[in-house]
Design a protein around this motif. Structure first.
Motif, PDB file in Angstrom:
ATOM      1  N   LEU A  25       0.303 -10.651  -4.174  1.00 17.45           N
ATOM      2  CA  LEU A  25       1.097  -9.471  -3.814  1.00 17.45           C
ATOM      3  C   LEU A  25       0.276  -8.196  -3.940  1.00 17.45           C
ATOM      4  CD1 LEU A  25       4.547 -10.299  -5.443  1.00 17.45           C
ATOM      5  CD2 LEU A  25       3.991 -10.209  -3.008  1.00 17.45           C
ATOM      6  N   TRP A  26      -0.507  -8.079  -5.002  1.00 18.70           N
ATOM      7  CA  TRP A  26      -1.331  -6.889  -5.210  1.00 18.70           C
ATOM      8  C   TRP A  26      -2.367  -6.742  -4.091  1.00 18.70           C
ATOM      9  CZ3 TRP A  26      -6.645  -6.819  -6.392  1.00 18.70           C
ATOM     10  CH2 TRP A  26      -7.155  -5.555  -6.665  1.00 18.70           C
ATOM     11  N   ALA A  27      -2.985  -7.851  -3.685  1.00 11.70           N
ATOM     12  CA  ALA A  27      -4.055  -7.801  -2.685  1.00 11.70           C
ATOM     13  C   ALA A  27      -3.532  -7.588  -1.268  1.00 11.70           C
ATOM     14  CB  ALA A  27      -4.879  -9.089  -2.744  1.00 11.70           C
ATOM     15  N   THR A  28      -2.298  -7.973  -1.000  1.00 10.39           N
ATOM     16  CA  THR A  28      -1.791  -7.893   0.369  1.00 10.39           C
ATOM     17  C   THR A  28      -0.810  -6.754   0.596  1.00 10.39           C
ATOM     18  OG1 THR A  28      -0.018  -9.462  -0.129  1.00 10.39           O
ATOM     19  CG2 THR A  28      -2.072 -10.374   0.747  1.00 10.39           C
ATOM     20  N   THR A  29      -0.488  -5.969  -0.414  1.00 15.02           N
ATOM     21  CA  THR A  29       0.434  -4.852  -0.245  1.00 15.02           C
ATOM     22  C   THR A  29      -0.274  -3.731   0.503  1.00 15.02           C
ATOM     23  OG1 THR A  29       1.571  -5.419  -2.280  1.00 15.02           O
ATOM     24  CG2 THR A  29       1.908  -3.194  -1.438  1.00 15.02           C
ATOM     25  N   PRO A  30       0.276  -3.279   1.637  1.00 12.14           N
ATOM     26  CA  PRO A  30      -0.391  -2.220   2.401  1.00 12.14           C
ATOM     27  C   PRO A  30      -0.312  -0.876   1.669  1.00 12.14           C
ATOM     28  CG  PRO A  30       1.745  -2.695   3.345  1.00 12.14           C
ATOM     29  CD  PRO A  30       1.527  -3.696   2.245  1.00 12.14           C
ATOM     30  N   GLU A  31      -1.307  -0.033   1.915  1.00 14.94           N
ATOM     31  CA  GLU A  31      -1.318   1.299   1.322  1.00 14.94           C
ATOM     32  C   GLU A  31      -0.281   2.164   2.031  1.00 14.94           C
ATOM     33  OE1 GLU A  31      -4.430   4.951   0.999  1.00 14.94           O
ATOM     34  OE2 GLU A  31      -5.195   2.947   0.643  1.00 14.94           O
ATOM     35  N   LEU A  32       0.478   2.924   1.253  1.00 14.29           N
ATOM     36  CA  LEU A  32       1.495   3.784   1.835  1.00 14.29           C
ATOM     37  C   LEU A  32       0.851   5.027   2.429  1.00 14.29           C
ATOM     38  CD1 LEU A  32       4.213   3.575  -0.950  1.00 14.29           C
ATOM     39  CD2 LEU A  32       4.154   2.361   1.216  1.00 14.29           C
ATOM     40  N   SER A  33       1.345   5.463   3.559  1.00 11.34           N
ATOM     41  CA  SER A  33       0.830   6.681   4.172  1.00 11.34           C
ATOM     42  C   SER A  33       1.805   7.821   3.906  1.00 11.34           C
ATOM     43  CB  SER A  33       0.633   6.475   5.674  1.00 11.34           C
ATOM     44  OG  SER A  33       1.872   6.154   6.272  1.00 11.34           O
ATOM     45  N   LEU A  34       1.313   9.033   4.099  1.00  6.34           N
ATOM     46  CA  LEU A  34       2.156  10.211   3.896  1.00  6.34           C
ATOM     47  C   LEU A  34       3.150  10.359   5.033  1.00  6.34           C
ATOM     48  CD1 LEU A  34      -0.459  12.919   2.866  1.00  6.34           C
ATOM     49  CD2 LEU A  34       1.322  11.945   1.432  1.00  6.34           C
ATOM     50  N   PRO A  35       4.342  10.853   4.730  1.00  2.68           N
ATOM     51  CA  PRO A  35       5.276  11.169   5.812  1.00  2.68           C
ATOM     52  C   PRO A  35       4.668  12.242   6.721  1.00  2.68           C
ATOM     53  CG  PRO A  35       6.370  11.239   3.681  1.00  2.68           C
ATOM     54  CD  PRO A  35       4.907  11.087   3.415  1.00  2.68           C
ATOM     55  N   GLU A  36       5.117  12.301   7.967  1.00  4.05           N
ATOM     56  CA  GLU A  36       4.570  13.269   8.928  1.00  4.05           C
ATOM     57  C   GLU A  36       4.647  14.703   8.436  1.00  4.05           C
ATOM     58  OE1 GLU A  36       5.595  13.321  13.111  1.00  4.05           O
ATOM     59  OE2 GLU A  36       5.631  11.129  13.044  1.00  4.05           O
ATOM     60  N   ARG A  37       5.750  15.074   7.853  1.00  3.48           N
ATOM     61  CA  ARG A  37       5.945  16.449   7.398  1.00  3.48           C
ATOM     62  C   ARG A  37       5.566  16.588   5.935  1.00  3.48           C
ATOM     63  NH1 ARG A  37      11.535  19.012   9.030  1.00  3.48           N
ATOM     64  NH2 ARG A  37      10.751  20.305   7.373  1.00  3.48           N
ATOM     65  N   SER A  38       4.312  16.378   5.615  1.00  2.59           N
ATOM     66  CA  SER A  38       3.859  16.575   4.244  1.00  2.59           C
ATOM     67  C   SER A  38       2.382  16.951   4.243  1.00  2.59           C
ATOM     68  CB  SER A  38       4.088  15.323   3.409  1.00  2.59           C
ATOM     69  OG  SER A  38       3.309  14.270   3.897  1.00  2.59           O
ATOM     70  N   ILE A  39       2.004  17.682   3.203  1.00  2.75           N
ATOM     71  CA  ILE A  39       0.605  18.058   3.019  1.00  2.75           C
ATOM     72  C   ILE A  39       0.230  17.861   1.553  1.00  2.75           C
ATOM     73  CG2 ILE A  39       0.438  19.682   4.942  1.00  2.75           C
ATOM     74  CD1 ILE A  39       0.904  21.958   3.021  1.00  2.75           C
ATOM     75  N   ILE A  40      -1.044  17.644   1.344  1.00  5.76           N
ATOM     76  CA  ILE A  40      -1.589  17.524  -0.008  1.00  5.76           C
ATOM     77  C   ILE A  40      -2.283  18.840  -0.325  1.00  5.76           C
ATOM     78  CG2 ILE A  40      -3.288  16.340  -1.443  1.00  5.76           C
ATOM     79  CD1 ILE A  40      -2.763  13.860   0.271  1.00  5.76           C
ATOM     80  N   VAL A  41      -2.001  19.380  -1.500  1.00  2.00           N
ATOM     81  CA  VAL A  41      -2.628  20.636  -1.913  1.00  2.00           C
ATOM     82  C   VAL A  41      -3.329  20.413  -3.252  1.00  2.00           C
ATOM     83  CG1 VAL A  41      -2.279  23.079  -2.471  1.00  2.00           C
ATOM     84  CG2 VAL A  41      -0.831  21.973  -0.754  1.00  2.00           C
ATOM     85  N   HIS A  42      -4.625  20.713  -3.287  1.00  2.00           N
ATOM     86  CA  HIS A  42      -5.404  20.664  -4.521  1.00  2.00           C
ATOM     87  C   HIS A  42      -5.471  22.092  -5.052  1.00  2.00           C
ATOM     88  CE1 HIS A  42      -6.755  16.604  -3.572  1.00  2.00           C
ATOM     89  NE2 HIS A  42      -7.045  17.032  -2.354  1.00  2.00           N
TER      90      HIS A  42
END
Length: 131
Positions: A25-42
């Motif tokens: 399960l750990w190896a085959t779980t796909p990485e989640l992507s960000l929703p369209e209306r979102s941004i990452i801020v550092h």
């Protein structure tokens, strides 16, 4: 087979099955992507003092949101995700320990979903990408 060998077998087989399922399960779980209306801020503190509060305000047509970072230590970078469309911009205010407030309208880069806000002693430097 003796009793101790039997118990060992009954204990190891279920443990191996559970471990195998977990690893699969750990190896085959796909990485989640960000929703369209979102941004990452550092948000990075490049001063030599802790910044008591950093406030980020942003709005869309039908929503208004506010995010507050508390006690941003000297040299620390915090990464947050905003429910906000790339390119619309946001207001950022850094409330410094000496009472001064630095502010800027950042995030007006529609070509990137990753923003950076670098807080120095005298200004906030806004850009795209990681700090």
């Amino acid at each position: 087979m003796n009793d101790s060998g039997s118990w060992t077998l009954w204990l190891l087989v279920p443990m191996a099955l559970v471990a195998g399922i977990g690893i699969t399960l750990w190896a085959t779980t796909p990485e989640l992507s960000l929703p369209e209306r979102s941004i990452i801020v550092h948000v990075q503190n490049r001063t030599d003092e802790t910044i008591p509060t950093v406030e980020i305000g942003y709005a869309n047509v039908d929503t208004e949101q506010h995010t507050t970072l508390l006690q941003l230590r000297a040299g620390e970078t915090r990464t947050i995700t905003l429910n906000h469309e790339p390119g619309l911009g946001y207001n950022i205010e850094a409330h410094l320990a000496d009472g001064r407030v630095l502010d800027i309208c950042g995030g007006r880069h529609p070509e990137s979903r990753v923003m950076r806000e670098v807080i120095t002693r005298d200004s906030i430097l806004s850009g795209i990408g990681q700090p």
